[in-house]
Design a protein around this motif. Structure first.
Motif, PDB file in Angstrom:
ATOM      1  N   GLY A  80      30.653 -38.288   2.297  1.00  0.00           N
ATOM      2  CA  GLY A  80      29.914 -38.540   3.562  1.00  0.00           C
ATOM      3  C   GLY A  80      29.488 -37.660   4.312  1.00  0.00           C
ATOM      4  N   ALA A  81      29.298 -36.517   4.041  1.00  0.00           N
ATOM      5  CA  ALA A  81      28.843 -35.280   4.534  1.00  0.00           C
ATOM      6  C   ALA A  81      27.637 -35.055   3.965  1.00  0.00           C
ATOM      7  CB  ALA A  81      29.768 -34.095   4.669  1.00  0.00           C
ATOM      8  N   GLY A  99      24.460 -41.516  19.346  1.00  0.00           N
ATOM      9  CA  GLY A  99      25.980 -41.914  18.739  1.00  0.00           C
ATOM     10  C   GLY A  99      25.802 -42.431  17.327  1.00  0.00           C
ATOM     11  N   LEU A 100      24.820 -41.883  16.675  1.00  0.00           N
ATOM     12  CA  LEU A 100      24.993 -42.531  15.171  1.00  0.00           C
ATOM     13  C   LEU A 100      25.277 -40.979  14.239  1.00  0.00           C
ATOM     14  CD1 LEU A 100      21.405 -43.889  15.398  1.00  0.00           C
ATOM     15  CD2 LEU A 100      23.686 -45.082  14.799  1.00  0.00           C
ATOM     16  N   ILE A 101      25.176 -39.930  14.749  1.00  0.00           N
ATOM     17  CA  ILE A 101      25.794 -38.716  13.653  1.00  0.00           C
ATOM     18  C   ILE A 101      26.398 -38.047  14.620  1.00  0.00           C
ATOM     19  CG2 ILE A 101      23.847 -38.906  12.276  1.00  0.00           C
ATOM     20  CD1 ILE A 101      22.629 -36.551  13.528  1.00  0.00           C
ATOM     21  N   ARG A 102      27.432 -36.853  13.904  1.00  0.00           N
ATOM     22  CA  ARG A 102      27.940 -35.679  14.607  1.00  0.00           C
ATOM     23  C   ARG A 102      27.737 -34.601  13.592  1.00  0.00           C
ATOM     24  NH1 ARG A 102      34.109 -37.194  13.355  1.00  0.00           N
ATOM     25  NH2 ARG A 102      33.666 -37.944  11.346  1.00  0.00           N
ATOM     26  N   VAL A 103      27.396 -33.639  14.230  1.00  0.00           N
ATOM     27  CA  VAL A 103      27.324 -32.109  13.398  1.00  0.00           C
ATOM     28  C   VAL A 103      28.396 -31.465  13.886  1.00  0.00           C
ATOM     29  CG1 VAL A 103      25.772 -30.081  13.261  1.00  0.00           C
ATOM     30  CG2 VAL A 103      24.832 -32.325  13.799  1.00  0.00           C
ATOM     31  N   SER A 104      29.230 -30.804  12.801  1.00  0.00           N
ATOM     32  CA  SER A 104      30.318 -30.061  12.717  1.00  0.00           C
ATOM     33  C   SER A 104      30.030 -28.632  11.871  1.00  0.00           C
ATOM     34  CB  SER A 104      31.516 -30.885  12.115  1.00  0.00           C
ATOM     35  OG  SER A 104      31.178 -31.133  10.905  1.00  0.00           O
ATOM     36  N   ASN A 105      30.545 -27.662  12.348  1.00  0.00           N
ATOM     37  CA  ASN A 105      30.549 -26.341  11.773  1.00  0.00           C
ATOM     38  C   ASN A 105      29.207 -25.761  12.325  1.00  0.00           C
ATOM     39  OD1 ASN A 105      32.806 -26.745  10.306  1.00  0.00           O
ATOM     40  ND2 ASN A 105      31.696 -27.568   8.461  1.00  0.00           N
TER      41      ASN A 105
END
Length: 97
Positions: free
Chosen positions: A41-42, A70-76
């Motif tokens: 899922g990433a 509010g459709l995606i989120r970015v991490s790291n």
């Protein structure tokens, strides 16, 4: 939560057309992209950029629009970013398949 199909369509209406197209690429790369190993899922910026052909500045502008919608989120932190669907977007897509 609003019904699944309307969640995605209502949110996509708030972003420019190029961001809508980028969202489709992100969804595809998150579940079927070529980079392995990675979390299910990433998606990563390199695989998305290779698949869509945007320049880096435009890419990050559209990523910001999809995040705000509010459709995606970015991490790291850069350069190890992972882009994932928000739980609401993931649920909505799962309900429409």
């Amino acid at each position: 939560m609003e019904n699944a199909a309307s969640f995605i369509s209502e949110r996509l209406r708030t972003v420019p057309l190029p961001a809508r197209k980028l969202f489709e690429v992100i969804v595809h790369q998150a579940y079927h992209g070529p980079l392995r190993p990675k979390l299910k899922g990433a998606a990563t910026p390199p695989e998305i950029l290779e698949a869509c052909g945007l320049d880096v500045d435009e890419f990050y502008t559209l990523i910001a629009a999809l995040t705000t919608a509010g459709l995606i989120r970015v991490s790291n932190p850069y350069p190890f970013e992972e882009i994932r669907l928000t739980p609401e977007a993931e649920e909505a897509l799962r309900d429409t398949r």
